[in-house]
Design a protein around this motif. Structure first.
Motif, PDB file in Angstrom:
ATOM      1  N   ILE A  96      51.109  53.471  29.719  1.00  0.00           N
ATOM      2  CA  ILE A  96      50.869  53.663  31.146  1.00  0.00           C
ATOM      3  C   ILE A  96      50.821  55.156  31.442  1.00  0.00           C
ATOM      4  N   THR A  97      49.650  55.717  31.342  1.00  0.00           N
ATOM      5  CA  THR A  97      49.449  57.135  31.586  1.00  0.00           C
ATOM      6  C   THR A  97      48.765  57.340  32.938  1.00  0.00           C
ATOM      7  N   PHE A  98      48.713  58.589  33.360  1.00  0.00           N
ATOM      8  CA  PHE A  98      48.030  58.914  34.611  1.00  0.00           C
ATOM      9  C   PHE A  98      46.557  58.546  34.510  1.00  0.00           C
ATOM     10  N   GLN A  99      45.974  58.783  33.337  1.00  0.00           N
ATOM     11  CA  GLN A  99      44.559  58.464  33.142  1.00  0.00           C
ATOM     12  C   GLN A  99      44.303  56.965  33.300  1.00  0.00           C
ATOM     13  N   PHE A 100      45.222  56.143  32.761  1.00  0.00           N
ATOM     14  CA  PHE A 100      45.061  54.697  32.910  1.00  0.00           C
ATOM     15  C   PHE A 100      45.181  54.279  34.366  1.00  0.00           C
ATOM     16  N   SER A 108      48.810  52.476  22.078  1.00  0.00           N
ATOM     17  CA  SER A 108      49.434  53.499  21.230  1.00  0.00           C
ATOM     18  C   SER A 108      48.817  53.547  19.843  1.00  0.00           C
ATOM     19  N   GLY A 109      48.192  52.446  19.416  1.00  0.00           N
ATOM     20  CA  GLY A 109      47.605  52.403  18.083  1.00  0.00           C
ATOM     21  C   GLY A 109      48.445  51.625  17.094  1.00  0.00           C
ATOM     22  N   LEU A 157      49.847  46.614  30.244  1.00  0.00           N
ATOM     23  CA  LEU A 157      48.755  47.280  30.954  1.00  0.00           C
ATOM     24  C   LEU A 157      48.050  46.297  31.895  1.00  0.00           C
ATOM     25  N   GLY A 158      47.868  45.075  31.426  1.00  0.00           N
ATOM     26  CA  GLY A 158      47.245  44.062  32.269  1.00  0.00           C
ATOM     27  C   GLY A 158      48.090  43.749  33.493  1.00  0.00           C
ATOM     28  N   ALA A 159      49.399  43.695  33.307  1.00  0.00           N
ATOM     29  CA  ALA A 159      50.299  43.418  34.434  1.00  0.00           C
ATOM     30  C   ALA A 159      50.232  44.535  35.474  1.00  0.00           C
ATOM     31  N   VAL A 160      50.152  45.771  34.999  1.00  0.00           N
ATOM     32  CA  VAL A 160      50.024  46.908  35.927  1.00  0.00           C
ATOM     33  C   VAL A 160      48.696  46.825  36.673  1.00  0.00           C
ATOM     34  N   PHE A 161      47.636  46.473  35.947  1.00  0.00           N
ATOM     35  CA  PHE A 161      46.322  46.330  36.578  1.00  0.00           C
ATOM     36  C   PHE A 161      46.367  45.232  37.648  1.00  0.00           C
ATOM     37  N   MET A 162      47.031  44.120  37.351  1.00  0.00           N
ATOM     38  CA  MET A 162      47.135  43.027  38.311  1.00  0.00           C
ATOM     39  C   MET A 162      47.943  43.444  39.533  1.00  0.00           C
ATOM     40  N   ALA A 163      49.021  44.212  39.320  1.00  0.00           N
ATOM     41  CA  ALA A 163      49.838  44.675  40.438  1.00  0.00           C
ATOM     42  C   ALA A 163      49.019  45.580  41.358  1.00  0.00           C
ATOM     43  N   LEU A 164      48.238  46.473  40.756  1.00  0.00           N
ATOM     44  CA  LEU A 164      47.364  47.344  41.552  1.00  0.00           C
ATOM     45  C   LEU A 164      46.339  46.523  42.321  1.00  0.00           C
ATOM     46  N   THR A 165      45.794  45.516  41.657  1.00  0.00           N
ATOM     47  CA  THR A 165      44.817  44.644  42.308  1.00  0.00           C
ATOM     48  C   THR A 165      45.415  43.983  43.536  1.00  0.00           C
ATOM     49  N   PHE A 166      46.609  43.439  43.395  1.00  0.00           N
ATOM     50  CA  PHE A 166      47.247  42.736  44.509  1.00  0.00           C
ATOM     51  C   PHE A 166      47.527  43.689  45.673  1.00  0.00           C
TER      52      PHE A 166
END
Length: 204
Positions: A2-6, A135-136, A148-157
């Motif tokens: 979870i970076t600023f770029q993401f 991270s690789g 990352l998907g959970a963060v994306f979903m939270a932003l979406t909501f």
């Protein structure tokens, strides 16, 4: 991870108006804040199958299977055209009118979830979006994809809620003009039809 770029990338993707945003705005204008929040929740939940597919590698199968991709795509096209019709029809579930009856929250959420579930490009989108921010490490890849998907979903909501609350507030100003409400209904119908057309030309 979870970076600023993401976060910036995810924010830009979510903020750009798409089918889910249009749906949430239509519910906010037509039925108020409660309906808009259920719409936002449904659209967010509709992301889960695509995130799971990307995490498990099923998105690659969808991408390579022309038949499977076409089945999901044309189901999505038909559903978007149905929503366009519902925006135009008097008494339709998405018709923007002051006298619209409030619908069940579960019905609103289910319809919002279907909007995203029937978009086959979402699985491929996650397959392309998330890996660059991992991270690789093969041992933690699945957990990182889920996070990352959970963060994306939270932003979406959160962003969709913002759109919905704005629409519900604007509703109070617009209800007095039948002409404006009719124009908005036609506009939503046109947008759903255009999105259906764009999806129809998508290729795996």
């Amino acid at each position: 991870m979870i970076t600023f770029q993401f976060l910036l990338t995810a924010l830009v993707v979510v903020v750009i108006p798409g089918t889910g945003v249009i749906y949430t705005l239509a519910l906010g204008l037509g039925q108020g804040r409660r309906a808009a929040l259920w719409a936002a929740a449904g659209c967010t939940f509709g992301i889960v199958p695509h995130l799971a597919a990307a995490t498990l590698g099923l998105a690659a199968v969808l991408h390579t299977s022309a038949l499977l991709f076409s089945v999901v795509k044309w189901a999505g096209v038909a559903y978007l055209l149905y929503l366009a019709w519902q925006s135009l029809t008097a008494g339709g579930t998405l018709n923007v009118r002051a006298d619209n009856r409030a619908q069940s929250g579960w019905v609103i959420a289910r319809r919002g979830a279907l909007i995203n579930i029937l978009n086959p490009k979402l699985s491929i989108f996650f397959l392309a979006l998330l890996p660059p921010f991992l991270s690789g490490s093969a041992a933690t890849a699945t957990a990182e994809m889920a996070l990352l998907g959970a963060v994306f979903m939270a932003l979406t909501f959160v962003i969709f809620m913002g759109y919905g609350i704005f629409a519900a507030a604007a509703r109070q100003w617009l209800l007095g003009s039948e002409r404006v409400m009719t124009w908005l209904g036609r506009s939503f119908a046109a947008v759903f039809a255009l999105l259906a057309g764009r999806l129809a030309f998508e290729r795996a």
